[in-house]
Write an enzyme that holds these catalytic residues in place. Structure first.
Site, PDB file in Angstrom:
ATOM      1  N   ASN A   1      42.597  67.314 -13.844  1.00 44.49           N
ATOM      2  CA  ASN A   1      42.395  66.803 -12.480  1.00 44.49           C
ATOM      3  C   ASN A   1      42.027  67.924 -11.499  1.00 44.49           C
ATOM      4  OD1 ASN A   1      43.113  64.468 -13.684  1.00 44.49           O
ATOM      5  ND2 ASN A   1      45.067  64.202 -12.622  1.00 44.49           N
TER       6      ASN A   1
ATOM      7  N   SER B   1      -6.619  55.582  -8.109  1.00 50.96           N
ATOM      8  CA  SER B   1      -6.304  54.214  -8.493  1.00 50.96           C
ATOM      9  C   SER B   1      -6.976  53.924  -9.822  1.00 50.96           C
ATOM     10  CB  SER B   1      -6.817  53.264  -7.413  1.00 50.96           C
ATOM     11  OG  SER B   1      -7.017  51.981  -7.956  1.00 50.96           O
TER      12      SER B   1
ATOM     13  N   LYS C   1     -10.235  55.598  -4.308  1.00 50.10           N
ATOM     14  CA  LYS C   1      -8.915  55.827  -3.711  1.00 50.10           C
ATOM     15  C   LYS C   1      -8.355  57.231  -3.932  1.00 50.10           C
ATOM     16  CE  LYS C   1      -6.482  53.268  -1.888  1.00 50.10           C
ATOM     17  NZ  LYS C   1      -5.709  52.134  -2.361  1.00 50.10           N
TER      18      LYS C   1
ATOM     19  N   SER D   1      32.368  61.013 -20.148  1.00 52.79           N
ATOM     20  CA  SER D   1      31.473  61.519 -19.100  1.00 52.79           C
ATOM     21  C   SER D   1      30.653  62.711 -19.572  1.00 52.79           C
ATOM     22  CB  SER D   1      32.283  61.914 -17.858  1.00 52.79           C
ATOM     23  OG  SER D   1      33.296  62.828 -18.204  1.00 52.79           O
TER      24      SER D   1
ATOM     25  N   ASN E   1      -4.558  58.341  -3.107  1.00 51.56           N
ATOM     26  CA  ASN E   1      -3.306  57.809  -2.556  1.00 51.56           C
ATOM     27  C   ASN E   1      -2.262  58.902  -2.336  1.00 51.56           C
ATOM     28  OD1 ASN E   1      -4.362  55.200  -2.731  1.00 51.56           O
ATOM     29  ND2 ASN E   1      -3.675  54.997  -4.850  1.00 51.56           N
TER      30      ASN E   1
ATOM     31  N   GLN F   1      35.620  59.844 -11.694  1.00 51.77           N
ATOM     32  CA  GLN F   1      34.610  60.298 -12.650  1.00 51.77           C
ATOM     33  C   GLN F   1      33.219  59.787 -12.249  1.00 51.77           C
ATOM     34  OE1 GLN F   1      35.549  60.825 -16.897  1.00 51.77           O
ATOM     35  NE2 GLN F   1      34.181  59.089 -17.238  1.00 51.77           N
TER      36      GLN F   1
ATOM     37  N   THR G   1       4.218  56.773  21.513  1.00 53.26           N
ATOM     38  CA  THR G   1       5.472  56.024  21.557  1.00 53.26           C
ATOM     39  C   THR G   1       5.067  54.597  21.217  1.00 53.26           C
ATOM     40  OG1 THR G   1       5.280  55.520  23.905  1.00 53.26           O
ATOM     41  CG2 THR G   1       6.508  57.504  23.358  1.00 53.26           C
ATOM     42  N   HIS G   2       5.925  53.913  20.498  1.00 52.90           N
ATOM     43  CA  HIS G   2       5.608  52.569  19.992  1.00 52.90           C
ATOM     44  C   HIS G   2       4.324  52.574  19.158  1.00 52.90           C
ATOM     45  CE1 HIS G   2       8.570  51.207  23.033  1.00 52.90           C
ATOM     46  NE2 HIS G   2       7.982  52.116  23.791  1.00 52.90           N
TER      47      HIS G   2
ATOM     48  N   GLU H   1       4.826  59.106  -0.252  1.00 57.39           N
ATOM     49  CA  GLU H   1       5.364  57.755  -0.445  1.00 57.39           C
ATOM     50  C   GLU H   1       6.652  57.795  -1.266  1.00 57.39           C
ATOM     51  OE1 GLU H   1       2.375  54.595  -1.450  1.00 57.39           O
ATOM     52  OE2 GLU H   1       0.972  56.217  -1.099  1.00 57.39           O
TER      53      GLU H   1
ATOM     54  N   TYR I   1      44.924  61.357  -8.217  1.00 61.58           N
ATOM     55  CA  TYR I   1      43.689  61.202  -8.999  1.00 61.58           C
ATOM     56  C   TYR I   1      43.624  59.835  -9.674  1.00 61.58           C
ATOM     57  CZ  TYR I   1      40.188  61.676 -12.611  1.00 61.58           C
ATOM     58  OH  TYR I   1      39.090  61.464 -13.404  1.00 61.58           O
TER      59      TYR I   1
ATOM     60  N   LYS J   1      30.111  61.824 -10.086  1.00 63.52           N
ATOM     61  CA  LYS J   1      29.181  62.882 -10.496  1.00 63.52           C
ATOM     62  C   LYS J   1      27.725  62.466 -10.485  1.00 63.52           C
ATOM     63  CE  LYS J   1      32.906  64.869 -12.831  1.00 63.52           C
ATOM     64  NZ  LYS J   1      33.667  63.680 -12.395  1.00 63.52           N
TER      65      LYS J   1
HETATM   66  N1  ARG Z   1      36.165  63.515 -16.733  1.00 64.45           N
HETATM   67  C1  ARG Z   1      37.174  63.379 -15.744  1.00 64.45           C
HETATM   68  C2  ARG Z   1      36.543  63.202 -14.342  1.00 64.45           C
HETATM   69  O1  ARG Z   1      35.410  63.420 -14.229  1.00 64.45           O
HETATM   70  C3  ARG Z   1      38.052  64.593 -15.740  1.00 64.45           C
HETATM   71  C4  ARG Z   1      39.424  64.346 -15.227  1.00 64.45           C
HETATM   72  C5  ARG Z   1      40.147  63.477 -16.151  1.00 64.45           C
HETATM   73  N2  ARG Z   1      41.517  63.352 -15.776  1.00 64.45           N
HETATM   74  C6  ARG Z   1      42.290  62.403 -16.311  1.00 64.45           C
HETATM   75  N3  ARG Z   1      43.502  62.397 -15.895  1.00 64.45           N
HETATM   76  N4  ARG Z   1      41.852  61.534 -17.165  1.00 64.45           N
HETATM   77  O2  ARG Z   1      37.185  62.843 -13.398  1.00 64.45           O
END
Ligand code: ARG
Length: 484
Positions: free
Chosen positions: A124, A291, A297, A37, A299, A336, A169-170, A304, A331, A339
């Site tokens: 964790n 455009s 144009k 990650s 835009n 993961q 309205t509408h 949008e 956990y 994020k």
């Molecule tokens: N990169 C992990 C996450 O985002 C960190 C926690 C990892 N914990 C584990 N027991 N492998 O959740």
């Protein structure tokens, strides 16, 4: 029982993972990429370092590590922070995530002290802490930007507190409102958005650290010290819950989805209003594009895209809800995946708010076009009905009588407010008791100005009510922003 040991792999370099002791073969390149990650969670590096320093200081205070070790950790972390800042930190996929990358570098820099940092802690509770710190910062940014947008909305609303436009309205002309009043509707929406973020922040701002992997830790830790050092208002009260739930992130995404939904509606209106069919406003050129084929144009790309990006954050909300729903305690690595949606939801909200404040501040309003549109849809028909009611006619009869008058006006191609009094009286005459209620003062009731001025209660569209609402809103913003 004998177990056949695998020979060390030829490329044993990748086996030197922080947790590799019990493993006999390295993960494949694909699995490494799949499970890592660091490419996205390195955004939390500053928070990870802050959390580690608070943890280390607590460990030293409690005599779990020595003062010298703490000094080494502090020195190492300062260097790492500087390396990251300068873009010189060597992020390594082999070290999986932001936590292991930083810990490994720390150990390389300061030796054994680095290895002691993780005492009484797990990734964790570490990651849960980092996310909460990161999100708290993001919420604070969003709240500040929301305030800036609200101030712009109020400025434009004040400049147009008495500018009449058709309310719909509408999407059919309904009754006159002022443009200022219309904008204040969005002020109210964003005010509730701000309340939601503030409320969500309270639940984000609780410390998971101390939960360790899931069951707490055997060291004599002081969680309150860590919470205080990191500015958390409270502790997560159950270790299993602390490491496993991401409801705070889901709540945040829900608040972003609602904020974006509000801005999407405003965007839709800006787009409609900018169309020559309406011509109510013009957006500054810097928010529009041309455009490649049609030279004429202009835009409204920015609104949008706001409308389009709302779909994307709604998706993030659903992704996080779905991520959570099947997980057993505590956990799981599934988490993961929290994020990227979370980061993107925050980024989208922050960028959108930043652009929006400027865009609203730069809107060119065309009161003449609004006025012309008002002259077309019998917008004051309800006012005539109310006039007749005030003269004693039951509302249903008044409604019917005015409907006849609208038909008569349509037949002459006029707005009801333009129909000569004699014709109006004739049309009302089809409803018993209506025509004789009509006097000269009906014309004032039928005028746009009369219609607006008559709605002077709290929440109404009369210019004086709009100005009072703006004053109240400004006072509320001033107290909110001066709050500690
Ligand atoms: N990169 C992990 C996450 O985002 C960190 C926690 C990892 N914990 C584990 N027991 N492998 O959740």
């Amino acid at each position: 029982m004998t177990t056949k040991q695998n020979p060390p792999p030829a490329t044993s370099g990748t086996l030197a993972k922080t947790w590799s002791g019990r493993f006999s073969e390295p993960v494949s390149e694909l699995v490494k990429r799949y499970t890592a990650s660091v490419n996205f969670d390195r955004r939390m590096a500053a928070q990870d370092i802050r959390g580690s320093l608070a943890h280390a200081r607590m460990l030293a205070r409690q005599g779990i590590i020595g003062a010298e070790e703490l000094a080494d950790i502090e020195r190492g972390m300062a260097q790492i922070a500087a390396e990251i800042e300068r873009g010189e930190f060597n992020w390594n996929l082999d070290d999986e995530d932001v936590h292991l990358n930083i810990e490994k570098r720390l150990t390389a820099l300061v030796g054994d002290a680095g290895k002691r940092l993780h005492t009484g802690r797990s990734r964790n509770d570490q990651v849960a802490t980092d996310i909460r710190l990161w999100l708290r910062d993001a919420i604070d940014q969003i709240l500040a930007l929301l305030t800036a947008l609200q101030r712009r909305l109020l400025d434009v609303a004040e400049a147009h507190a008495a500018t009449p436009m058709p309310g719909f309205t509408h999407l059919q002309v309904a009754q006159p409102v002022t443009f200022g009043h219309h904008l204040l509707a969005y002020y109210e929406m964003t005010r509730r958005d701000a309340e939601r973020f503030t409320d969500c922040r309270r639940r984000v701002n609780r410390l998971p650290l101390g939960a360790a992997a899931l069951a707490g830790t055997t060291y004599p830790i002081d969680r309150e010290f860590v919470a205080h050092a990191l500015g958390f208002e409270d502790l997560c009260r159950n270790s299993l819950d602390a490491v496993s739930d991401r409801d705070f992130a889901i709540e945040f995404c829900a608040a972003v989805a609602l904020l974006m939904t509000h801005l999407s509606r405003l965007s839709e209106e800006l787009i409609l209003w900018m169309s020559p069919r309406f011509g109510f406003i013009d957006l500054a050129d810097r928010f529009c594009t041309g455009s490649s084929i049609m030279p004429q144009k202009k835009n409204p790309d920015v609104p949008e895209l706001v409308r389009g990006k709302t779909g994307r954050v709604n998706g993030h909300l659903v992704a996080l809800l779905t991520l959570m729903k099947g997980q057993p305690l505590a956990y799981n690595k599934d988490n993961q995946e929290d994020k990227e949606p979370l980061f993107d939801a925050a980024d989208t909200a922050i960028d959108t708010l930043r652009i929006y404040a400027d865009m609203i501040g730069g809107v060119r309003v065309r009161p003449e076009a609004m006025h012309a549109a008002l002259a077309q849809g019998h917008a004051t028909a309800t006012d005539l009905a109310d006039y007749l009611v005030k003269k004693g006619l039951p509302f249903r009869d008044a409604h019917e009588a005015v409907a006849q008058a609208v038909r008569a006006a349509e037949a002459c191609g006029l707005d009801i407010a333009r129909l000569p009094l004699a014709d109006l009286r004739a049309a009302l005459g089809k409803t018993p008791g209506a025509a004789e209620k009509l006097a000269d003062d009906a014309l004032a009731a039928l005028s746009v100005e009369g219609s607006l001025a008559a709605r002077a209660h709290i929440g109404g569209t009369a210019p004086q009510a709009v100005r009072a609402a703006i004053a109240r809103a400004r006072a509320a913003l001033d107290t909110d922003t001066s709050a500690p």
